[in-house]
Each structure stands twice: as C-alpha cells, then as structure tokens.
Scaffold this active site. Structure first.
Site, mmCIF file in Angstrom:
data_model
loop_
_atom_site.group_PDB
_atom_site.id
_atom_site.type_symbol
_atom_site.label_atom_id
_atom_site.label_comp_id
_atom_site.label_asym_id
_atom_site.label_seq_id
_atom_site.Cartn_x
_atom_site.Cartn_y
_atom_site.Cartn_z
ATOM 1 N N GLU A 183 -13.240 -34.299 -20.167
ATOM 2 C CA GLU A 183 -14.147 -35.205 -20.558
ATOM 3 C C GLU A 183 -15.480 -35.245 -19.967
ATOM 4 O O GLU A 183 -15.888 -36.413 -20.189
ATOM 5 C CB GLU A 183 -13.434 -36.442 -20.895
ATOM 6 C CG GLU A 183 -12.100 -36.404 -21.515
ATOM 7 C CD GLU A 183 -11.347 -37.819 -21.560
ATOM 8 O OE1 GLU A 183 -10.993 -38.305 -22.652
ATOM 9 O OE2 GLU A 183 -11.249 -38.354 -20.522
HETATM 10 C C1 ACM Z 1 -7.475 -36.877 -19.494
HETATM 11 O O1 ACM Z 1 -6.507 -37.360 -20.284
HETATM 12 N N1 ACM Z 1 -8.767 -36.976 -19.766
HETATM 13 C C2 ACM Z 1 -7.092 -35.582 -18.773
#
Ligand code: ACM
Length: 484
Positions: free
Chosen positions: A294
């Site tokens: 992310e």
């Molecule tokens: C995640 O759930 N951002 C690895």
C-alpha cells in the site's frame, strides 16, 4: 485433533491411563525443555509428581527414529503400557507433544488440580507437515501488546503447530522496537496508538524475551519493518526522512496509504541499513520482512527503485527478504519470500506469479480467507470488512495449492493468518478474532490435502471448545459449529 495428522490408526482394545506413579523419560538432553514444559503443566492439572528421568518412562520422548519424517515430523504411540513420542529432532518432539496434549482430556490444560481419569484411547500416529511455513501475524502497531500478552498469544497459537510469529513492528501509528541508532523511533514514534492512547515499544531485552519464548515453542520470529509506506511514526520522529524535511504529526487514526519515506535521499538508506542491522542482529530466524504494501504515496518508479535498494540492505544484513506481494513488481534477490494478501484480484495474482518467476516462494495470506481481523458476519462487534465477511467455513475451505492459478505447488512455502489490530485493544478481543479461525489456517498449513474436509473439520473444531473453556480463551461461538 487439529491439525489432522497425516496418518492415524486406532488400537481398539487399548487405553493409556496416566497414573500417579508415571514418569517422563527422555534419551536426548535436547528434549529436556520439552519434557519440562509438559511436566509442569501435567503436574499442575493432575497433581502427580511426574519425575523426568533419562532413558525411558511412562511417557517416553525419543530422538532415536522417525528420520524419514523430517525435522518437524514425529511418531506417537499410546497404548496400555505407555506413550512413546519419537522424532528425529527436538522440534519434531515438540510437535508430537503438542499432539499428545490434544489427546489428553481438556482438563489436563487446567491450572488447578483436577480429578482423573487421565485416559487416551489407544492410537498410533505418524505425522509431518505439508508446508514448512505456518505463520500467524500480530500487529503490535495499531495497538501495542506487552511482552506478557505476546507470550500468552504464543501459548495459544503454538498448540496448533504454528511455527512462525510475524510481528508487524512499525506502521503509521507507532514504531514498536528499540533502535539504538535512531532512538526517537520508539521514544516519540512509539508513544501513541490508534485512538490516541499511550502506545509502547519493546526494548532490546523485551524483543529478546519474545524471541526466546517463541523459540521455546518452536516458533521463529519474523520481524516486519514496513516500508516505504506505512511509515508515519518514523517520519514524525525524524524530519530528515521526509521529502520536504518537515516531520508530520503523530497519527492515531486508521487510514492507510498517505505516508512515504523519501526515496531519493541517501539518509533513507542509511536509516534502513541501521534499522535492519539492529533488528537482524537480534533475530535468529533468517527472514526480515520489509513490508512494501500500500505505498500509495510513493510514485511507482520510485517504488521500484526503493525495492531494489531496500531488499539489498536486507541481504547485506544477513537475512532473506520477505515482503507483501507488491514488492514482486520490483526485482527481488534470490531466496525471497513474497506474502500474498490478495483476494481474487487478478492484479495481485499476477504479482504472485511474477514473484515465482523471479524464484521467490509464496506465503499465502488471502485477505478474504486468512485475515483474522475480518468480521465473521455483518454484526460482529469487532474487526473490519473491506475484504468481506470471513466465516469459519470461508476461512477453512480453500486449498493453498490451487489458490493462485499458474503457480507450481513447490513455489508455495506455506500459509499465514495475519491479525491487524485497528479495532483490537486487548487480548480478549484478540482471542475473539483468532479463535476459532486460526486452527483452520494451521490445518491448511500442516495437514495433507486429502485430510482437508469441512464436514469432519467442524466436528474436530467443536471438540476444542472445552479446552478453550479450561484455558479461559474468549473464543467466538460461531453458530455454524455445533459446539460441545
Ligand atoms: C496489508 O493488508 N496491507 C498487507
């Protein structure tokens, strides 16, 4: 029993009964700590003396045999004359003793003296794991958990032959591990948590104690320093790590994707080199997880540059790289482990395939199956639902070998169940989300493909309830299970 052993046969006319004159025997000094753990618990619940002696005993632990079952495999025989657990290594004995504890009545796990009888129906078991990596992740950043709380967590999850403890140690909301060369990471960056309350962090001694305790339960700690996103706590602690040299405020809410280390600054890599060195020095396991998920505030080209440089620093500090599947867009060093957290998203699957093409192995943590922080159903008072609702059946009923198309079976290192703690600020809440789903993920990691069956699994899971009651575990009585 969970996980279901590879092979088990009943000895129909035989029953083992643990009596007050029973002994525990061992033929290998390496098994001493395992015998001690077993004896300490059984003395508490049975009131028997259970002396430990060299050579054989009523319960005999032996490292003379079972070589063909590998480092974690074991054989167990319980009959009218005693119990013998045989494994090639102490680790295998530990797994076998885990099984033995499940064979005993639930009250054997009590911390006060109970009445017998202490019987085991006669049986022979030959067992070894399907996958070498069977993990659980605890997020200690969104809410901090103390060393004692982590130990309690280890006690509970190690019962299901989980062998990897992934600790998510840094994120936007907190930095939780002492780094001597960058002390403000914990002093300031670890001071808060989600909701704005006091956070916390592990000193080096604290972390060493977690590593030791995990090791005593034959679990390897996999430390994660999440980069280049999920870094607000570090960015708030040190202005020079920011693109504009201005430190943001500490952050105690739960949005993701807004932070990034400065990719084009030398200081970023000096920082990572020192952090990775100090964390690696204290970590006996060979994996260091650098996150990589992310990174929505890192320009994609810069992200790829970052992956190349940061992975090199992990290797330089003597560890193999582990990262969330996004890192597979970059170039990965040999021996890397990529953690798949996608659902049925083809883009995530392509990244997993790209990881395998680069020679990496995969740890599977599909968010819509294995994320322990997902709600069970729409009314679950805790947890999140962005990956869907994850019932006990949904979390159990999938096959690691076929989850991602076009990936060879030998590219799968194993499975992991992550627990993110945005909504979980104490152990009772943690237990509610972990149990009863974790045992199912543990079974997917350990048991052979032929053993995986929702119908029979439900019955075995129901039998765990009395044990959790004895242990005081705050498990969710999912209505889909016919609890005993
Ligand atoms: C995640 O759930 N951002 C690895």
């Amino acid at each position: 029993m969970i996980p279901q052993p590879t092979a088990q046969q009943a000895l129909p006319d035989q029953t083992f009964t643990l009596e007050s004159d029973a002994t525990i025997g061992l033929d290998d000094a390496a098994a001493r700590a395992i015998a001690d753990q077993l004896a300490v618990q059984l003395r508490r619940s049975t009131g028997f003396a259970l002396p430990i002696q060299e050579g054989t005993g009523t319960i005999a632990l032996s490292t003379k045999g079972a070589e063909s079952l590998g480092a974690e495999g074991y054989e167990l025989r319980a009959d009218a004359s005693g119990v013998v657990v045989t494994a090639a290594t102490a680790e295998g004995l530990f797994r076998g003793v885990t099984t033995l504890r499940q064979l005993l009545p639930a009250k054997a796990d009590a911390d006060t003296t109970q009445d017998g009888p202490w019987e085991i129906a006669g049986t022979t078991i030959s067992d070894a794991p399907r996958y070498s990596y069977r993990g659980v992740m605890l997020d200690v950043t969104r809410h901090f958990f103390t060393v004692d709380q982590v130990k309690h967590f280890i006690d509970l999850v190690s019962r299901y032959k989980i062998n990897q403890l992934h600790l998510h140690l840094s994120d936007d909301q907190g930095w939780r591990i002492q780094v001597d060369s960058w002390p403000r990471l914990t002093e300031y960056g670890g001071s808060l948590q989600v909701g704005g309350g006091a956070g916390g962090s592990y000193t080096k001694d604290d972390y060493a104690e977690i590593v030791r305790y995990a090791g005593e339960h034959y679990m390897t700690v996999v430390p994660e320093i999440d980069t280049p996103g999920h870094t607000n706590a570090a960015l708030a602690s040190y202005p020079e790590l920011n693109k504009g040299d201005v430190a943001p405020e500490l952050y105690t809410e739960t949005e993701v994707g807004f932070s990034s280390l400065a990719i084009d600054k030398d200081v970023t890599y000096e920082f990572l080199d020192e952090v990775f060195r100090e964390v690696a020095e204290q970590t006996p396991g060979d994996l260091l997880h650098l996150g990589g998920d992310e990174a929505h505030s890192t320009e994609h080209g810069e992200y790829l540059t970052f992956v190349a440089k940061a992975t090199e620093l992990v290797v330089k500090n003597g560890k193999r790289v582990m990262g969330w599947h996004e890192v597979a867009d970059g170039t990965l060093p040999a021996g890397s482990v990529v953690q798949y957290w996608g659902t049925e998203d083809p883009k995530a699957q392509v990244l997993a395939q790209r990881a395998v093409e680069q020679g990496a192995t995969l740890v599977l943590s599909p968010a819509n199956r294995s994320y322990l922080d997902m709600k069970y159903h729409a009314e679950t008072p805790l947890g999140l639902d962005w990956a869907g609702l994850v019932s006990v059946e949904q979390s159990y009923s999938w096959n690691p070998a076929t989850l991602i198309p076009n990936v060879p079976a030998d590219a799968i290192a194993g499975v992991e169940a992550p627990l993110w703690t945005e909504t979980l600020d104490d152990l009772a809440k943690v237990e509610f989300m972990v149990f009863p789903r974790l045992p199912g993920i543990a079974e997917l990691g350990w048991s052979s493909e032929e053993a995986l069956d929702w119908e029979t699994y439900q019955e075995r899971l129901a039998e765990e309830a009395p044990r959790w009651e004895v242990l005081g575990v705050n498990f969710y009585r999912a209505p889909e299970i016919d609890w005993r």
